[in-house]
Design a protein around this motif. Structure first.
Motif, PDB file in Angstrom:
ATOM      1  N   TYR A 110     -46.635  43.628-127.127  1.00 47.41           N
ATOM      2  CA  TYR A 110     -47.882  43.134-126.548  1.00 47.41           C
ATOM      3  C   TYR A 110     -47.623  41.857-125.739  1.00 47.41           C
ATOM      4  O   TYR A 110     -48.199  41.650-124.667  1.00 47.41           O
ATOM      5  N   ARG A 111     -46.756  40.996-126.252  1.00 45.54           N
ATOM      6  CA  ARG A 111     -46.422  39.766-125.542  1.00 45.54           C
ATOM      7  C   ARG A 111     -45.675  40.072-124.244  1.00 45.54           C
ATOM      8  O   ARG A 111     -45.858  39.379-123.239  1.00 45.54           O
ATOM      9  N   GLU A 112     -44.839  41.098-124.253  1.00 45.31           N
ATOM     10  CA  GLU A 112     -44.167  41.526-123.027  1.00 45.31           C
ATOM     11  C   GLU A 112     -45.175  42.054-122.009  1.00 45.31           C
ATOM     12  O   GLU A 112     -45.059  41.789-120.807  1.00 45.31           O
ATOM     13  N   ASN A 113     -46.150  42.812-122.497  1.00 43.71           N
ATOM     14  CA  ASN A 113     -47.207  43.314-121.603  1.00 43.71           C
ATOM     15  C   ASN A 113     -47.980  42.158-120.975  1.00 43.71           C
ATOM     16  O   ASN A 113     -48.326  42.208-119.789  1.00 43.71           O
ATOM     17  N   LEU A 114     -48.244  41.127-121.761  1.00 43.98           N
ATOM     18  CA  LEU A 114     -48.932  39.956-121.225  1.00 43.98           C
ATOM     19  C   LEU A 114     -48.092  39.283-120.139  1.00 43.98           C
ATOM     20  O   LEU A 114     -48.616  38.888-119.095  1.00 43.98           O
ATOM     21  N   ALA A 151     -33.681  45.681-125.262  1.00 43.97           N
ATOM     22  CA  ALA A 151     -33.323  45.146-123.956  1.00 43.97           C
ATOM     23  C   ALA A 151     -34.236  43.946-123.701  1.00 43.97           C
ATOM     24  O   ALA A 151     -35.441  44.125-123.545  1.00 43.97           O
ATOM     25  N   PRO A 152     -33.692  42.739-123.683  1.00 44.77           N
ATOM     26  CA  PRO A 152     -34.534  41.541-123.560  1.00 44.77           C
ATOM     27  C   PRO A 152     -35.419  41.578-122.321  1.00 44.77           C
ATOM     28  O   PRO A 152     -34.977  41.907-121.220  1.00 44.77           O
ATOM     29  N   LYS A 153     -36.694  41.229-122.523  1.00 43.29           N
ATOM     30  CA  LYS A 153     -37.663  41.136-121.442  1.00 43.29           C
ATOM     31  C   LYS A 153     -38.495  39.881-121.656  1.00 43.29           C
ATOM     32  O   LYS A 153     -38.672  39.448-122.801  1.00 43.29           O
ATOM     33  N   PRO A 154     -39.029  39.302-120.589  1.00 47.66           N
ATOM     34  CA  PRO A 154     -39.896  38.127-120.770  1.00 47.66           C
ATOM     35  C   PRO A 154     -41.115  38.476-121.623  1.00 47.66           C
ATOM     36  O   PRO A 154     -41.663  39.582-121.524  1.00 47.66           O
ATOM     37  N   ALA A 155     -41.517  37.533-122.454  1.00 44.23           N
ATOM     38  CA  ALA A 155     -42.691  37.727-123.313  1.00 44.23           C
ATOM     39  C   ALA A 155     -43.524  36.462-123.280  1.00 44.23           C
ATOM     40  O   ALA A 155     -43.008  35.352-123.462  1.00 44.23           O
ATOM     41  N   ALA A 156     -44.820  36.606-123.072  1.00 48.02           N
ATOM     42  CA  ALA A 156     -45.732  35.468-123.042  1.00 48.02           C
ATOM     43  C   ALA A 156     -46.170  35.099-124.440  1.00 48.02           C
ATOM     44  O   ALA A 156     -45.879  35.798-125.420  1.00 48.02           O
TER      45      ALA A 156
END
Length: 375
Positions: A128-132, A362-367
């Protein structure tokens, strides 16, 4: 207005959920959204979507989110909490990015997020944080002013989440025939996830066998079982079980499966079972299909009396819990000392997800975390 109901510095709450199809023509496009990037053929998605077609192609989750929105707005208004509530989904309309655009256009600049997942896990929190983060990146590319977003802590052990589930189990036990009621077992069910995802759930210090995901569910199950014993005088045996596995068969997922567990209990001569879906906020498709359809069919085949207890849904006690979580976090952001409300042995969860919490493959930005690029 009493200080405890002051939402400052926040000016909006965002209900963030999974989303679901609202008609037969939506099913395959919805599943394409859910599985994007995995290369799953459309014909396979049609097969996977059969359980949606059994219900007219309509997932109940959107209607349940609308009911929760109404409950939150009603509770906030009744208690003088002046905080507008919006709704966005990961995989279906209203889409998260569209909702954030609307919020920015409405002048919202400090947003709290309530995710419809109560526990720590990659799919239940970090994704969910990645989606944000993806949505914020889109708004940034469009030249829009970005809001600051924070996420409410995990609420698995908040009394307003626990009490409705206790009541649901008690009602299900009372609905069983009297001659099997006292010997009934409790099967506390949640979504199965890969063992590796469970082991790395929660902050790094909580990683290990089952991680925070399993420990949190076990704590909730114990709380409910103990409350049932206190209120009925009967110590019902219980176990944490899993459902809704969807991965490749060679990858280990959390077990036992609910249907396998029912077979095992029947073989032991257990007279009845109450299935309690503690891992789910509402009676969405995985509850209606995996428990109310598949598991009940297995129980009928075995001749085993079962009842399925209710999820929290839009219960007023849950709406009040959200109000409590909002005012708690707002007060903390204003620098006030707060005493978070939590039951059980684990205490209140962190407000800000630390680095390494529920890591992705796989690391992705997360808010909305310590590692957010949008602080």
């Amino acid at each position: 207005m009493p200080d405890v109901l002051d939402p400052a510095p926040y000016d909006a709450l965002l209900l963030l959920s999974f989303g679901g199809p609202e008609g037969p023509d939506d099913v395959v496009p919805f599943l394409e959204n859910v599985t994007r990037g995995r290369g799953i053929p459309k014909e396979r998605l049609k097969e996977v979507g059969q359980h949606y077609f059994l219900f007219g192609g309509v997932s109940p989750i959107n209607a349940q989110n609308r009911a929760l929105l109404d409950a939150l707005r009603e509770d906030f208004a009744a208690h003088g909490l002046d905080l507008p509530v919006y709704w966005g989904n990961r995989n279906w309309a209203p889409y998260l990015t569209d909702t954030l655009r609307e919020m920015v256009a409405d002048g919202r600049r400090r947003i709290l997020v309530l995710a419809t997942s109560a526990y720590a896990s990659y799919s239940g929190c970090r994704q969910y944080r990645e989606n944000l983060a993806e949505a914020l990146a889109t708004l940034e590319a469009e030249g829009r002013e970005l809001p600051r977003i924070d996420k409410l802590r995990h609420y698995f052990n908040h009394p307003g989440f626990i009490e409705p589930m206790i009541e649901g189990v008690l009602e299900s036990l009372a609905d069983l025939p009297e001659d099997v009621r006292e010997g009934a077992h409790l099967a506390f069910s949640t979504h199965s996830i890969p063992e590796t995802a469970a082991d790395t759930s929660g902050p790094a210090g909580q990683h290990g066998d089952g991680g925070a995901y399993v420990r949190q569910h076990l704590d909730v199950a114990r709380l409910i079982a103990e409350a049932v014993r206190e209120r009925t005088g009967v110590d019902h045996p219980w176990r944490l079980v899993y459902q809704s596995r969807s991965g490749a068969p060679h990858i280990p997922w959390l077990e036992p499966d609910i249907c396998d567990h029912l077979e095992e209990l029947h073989g032991q001569g257990v007279p009845a079972v109450v299935m309690a879906p503690i891992g789910f906020v509402s009676d969405h498709m995985e509850v209606l299909y995996d428990l109310d359809t598949e598991a009940k069919a297995k129980a009928e085949e075995l001749g085993l009396p079962v009842r399925r207890s209710a999820t929290v849904g839009a219960d007023p006690r849950f709406a009040a819990a959200v109000r409590d979580l909002v005012t708690e976090r707002a007060a903390a952001e204003r620098g006030k000392k707060v005493a978070p409300c939590a039951l059980g042995a684990l205490g209140a969860s962190h407000d800000v997800c630390p680095v390494g919490c529920c890591p992705a493959r796989a690391p992705k930005p997360a808010a909305a975390g310590a590692d957010s690029p949008y602080a």
